[in-house]
Design an enzyme around this catalytic site. Structure first.
Site, PDB file in Angstrom:
ATOM      1  N   ASP A  15       0.819  -1.083   0.177  1.00 37.36           N
ATOM      2  CA  ASP A  15      -0.095   0.113  -0.093  1.00 37.36           C
ATOM      3  C   ASP A  15       0.883   1.142  -0.014  1.00 37.36           C
ATOM      4  OD1 ASP A  15      -2.379  -1.678   0.268  1.00 37.36           O
ATOM      5  OD2 ASP A  15      -1.652  -1.767   2.225  1.00 37.36           O
ATOM      6  N   LYS A  18       2.681   1.772  -5.442  1.00 36.32           N
ATOM      7  CA  LYS A  18       3.531   1.245  -6.410  1.00 36.32           C
ATOM      8  C   LYS A  18       2.732   1.219  -7.778  1.00 36.32           C
ATOM      9  CE  LYS A  18       3.377  -3.006  -4.479  1.00 36.32           C
ATOM     10  NZ  LYS A  18       2.668  -2.507  -3.419  1.00 36.32           N
ATOM     11  N   GLY A  44      -3.827  -4.639  -4.568  1.00 31.05           N
ATOM     12  CA  GLY A  44      -4.934  -3.531  -4.909  1.00 31.05           C
ATOM     13  C   GLY A  44      -4.100  -2.703  -5.305  1.00 31.05           C
ATOM     14  N   HIS A  45      -4.133  -2.201  -6.572  1.00 30.61           N
ATOM     15  CA  HIS A  45      -3.202  -1.156  -6.942  1.00 30.61           C
ATOM     16  C   HIS A  45      -3.953   0.051  -7.495  1.00 30.61           C
ATOM     17  CE1 HIS A  45       0.901  -3.733  -7.468  1.00 30.61           C
ATOM     18  NE2 HIS A  45       0.234  -4.053  -6.138  1.00 30.61           N
ATOM     19  N   GLN A 176       2.176  -6.464  -2.778  1.00 28.27           N
ATOM     20  CA  GLN A 176       2.455  -6.355  -1.411  1.00 28.27           C
ATOM     21  C   GLN A 176       3.814  -5.636  -0.995  1.00 28.27           C
ATOM     22  OE1 GLN A 176       1.620 -10.016  -2.634  1.00 28.27           O
ATOM     23  NE2 GLN A 176      -0.398  -8.908  -2.533  1.00 28.27           N
TER      24      GLN A 176
END
Length: 334
Positions: A15, A18, A44-45, A176
């Protein structure tokens, strides 16, 4: 033929931004491919494109810029959710069909994996089936993407793509973060894949091909999971609200802490980071409190400028691979 490969590595517990970094680099570089090299739907990007917020879970962030995007063999996928993500992106004007490909070796998250992971009460997983899918991969009884008919139009062999075709300029996007790495993280409160630059190499490139390693962190640290991470300080709730620190995959509150500079130095050294990007310093400026942990002490700063000077000096003095440090105050660009 591979001309070069750059790698994006998260230096904290995920988080850190990225997706933003990958979006910026793939939009401004001359990459031929963007490749997700680890993880699955637990990622979740978040990307901002033309003022719209997009969240990808399986699909590399480079897809929004029309760059050929590959889900690499180090990943696991839920085919139903992947197809739903493809439809969502297409409905938002992003051309996915024809730009997205899946290496034939990618492993599949099954309904059994989802059920098993859904029973977790100890680690605080995202319950997306990753852990059981990776376990079955190493038990040598998993299903691979090449075995799933619904995915046949997306399947490629990443070896042929990288080493027979070309020349190729590759951007690897990690999921991650280093503090969640199965080996280097706070075990057992870790993810089920490797989150280091070495994981990118396992997706089909020789170590000598690596040109730059982009390490990404935040001016503060966050964590989602079952362990106790956040101290009882009211400032952390302010940071959570201003920084919108809620999981892009689960919606859960992210626990907040001050960034530990010793941990950042460790992650930089192990990953050989050349370009460091520190996100969300503007959040600390907004709440009016700025701290770092370093050598067992909690250090306060009166302004973002002094925070940056201290951060930069200690990174440059302790991390010989560093070439550039950028402090970002934007949700959309570096």
């Amino acid at each position: 033929m591979i001309e070069f490969a750059d790698v994006i590595v998260d230096l904290q517990a995920g988080d850190t931004g990225k997706g933003k970094v990958c979006n910026h680099l793939s939009n401004n570089g001359d990459y031929t491919h963007v490749v997700r090299y680890n993880g699955g739907g637990n990622a979740g990007h978040t990307i901002y494109k033309n003022g719209s917020k997009l969240v990808t879970h399986f699909i590399p962030s480079g897809i929004v810029n029309g760059v050929k995007s590959i889900i690499g063999p180090g990943c696991v996928i839920n085919s139903t959710n992947l197809l739903r993500e493809i439809i969502d992106l297409e409905n938002n004007g992003i051309k996915v069909i024809g730009n997205l490909f899946i290496d034939k070796r990618v492993h599949i998250i099954t309904d059994e994996h989802l059920f098993e992971d859904g029973q977790d009460t100890e680690i605080g997983t995202t319950r997306t089936g990753n852990g059981p899918a990776y376990r079955d991969k190493y038990y040598r009884k998993g299903k691979r993407a090449e075995d799933i008919n619904v995915l046949k139009d997306f399947i490629i062999d990443i070896y042929d793509e990288f080493h027979i075709k070309g020349p190729n300029k590759i951007l690897f996007e990690g999921a991650q973060g280093f503090e969640l790495d199965i080996d280097w993280g706070d075990y057992p409160y870790v993810t089920s894949s490797h989150c280091t630059v070495g994981s990118a190499v396992l997706n089909g490139v020789p170590p000598q091909a690596i040109r730059k390693v982009y390490g990404v962190c935040k001016a503060y640290n966050t964590y989602v999971g079952a362990k106790s991470f956040e101290k009882d300080e009211s400032i952390f709730e302010q940071i959570r609200k201003v920084g919108n620190e809620y999981g892009a995959t689960t919606g859960r509150k992210r626990q907040i802490s001050w960034t530990n500079l010793d941990d950042i130095i460790k992650a930089i050294r192990i990953n050989g980071v050349t370009n460091l990007i520190v996100n969300k310093i503007d959040v600390l400026e907004s709440v009016g409190k700025m701290k770092l942990l370093y050598k067992g002490q909690e250090i306060s700063f009166v302004s973002g400028e002094f925070y940056e000077i201290f951060f930069r000096n200690n990174i440059e003095n302790n991390c010989p691979t560093i070439r550039e440090i950028t402090f970002s105050r934007s949700a959309e660009v570096i």
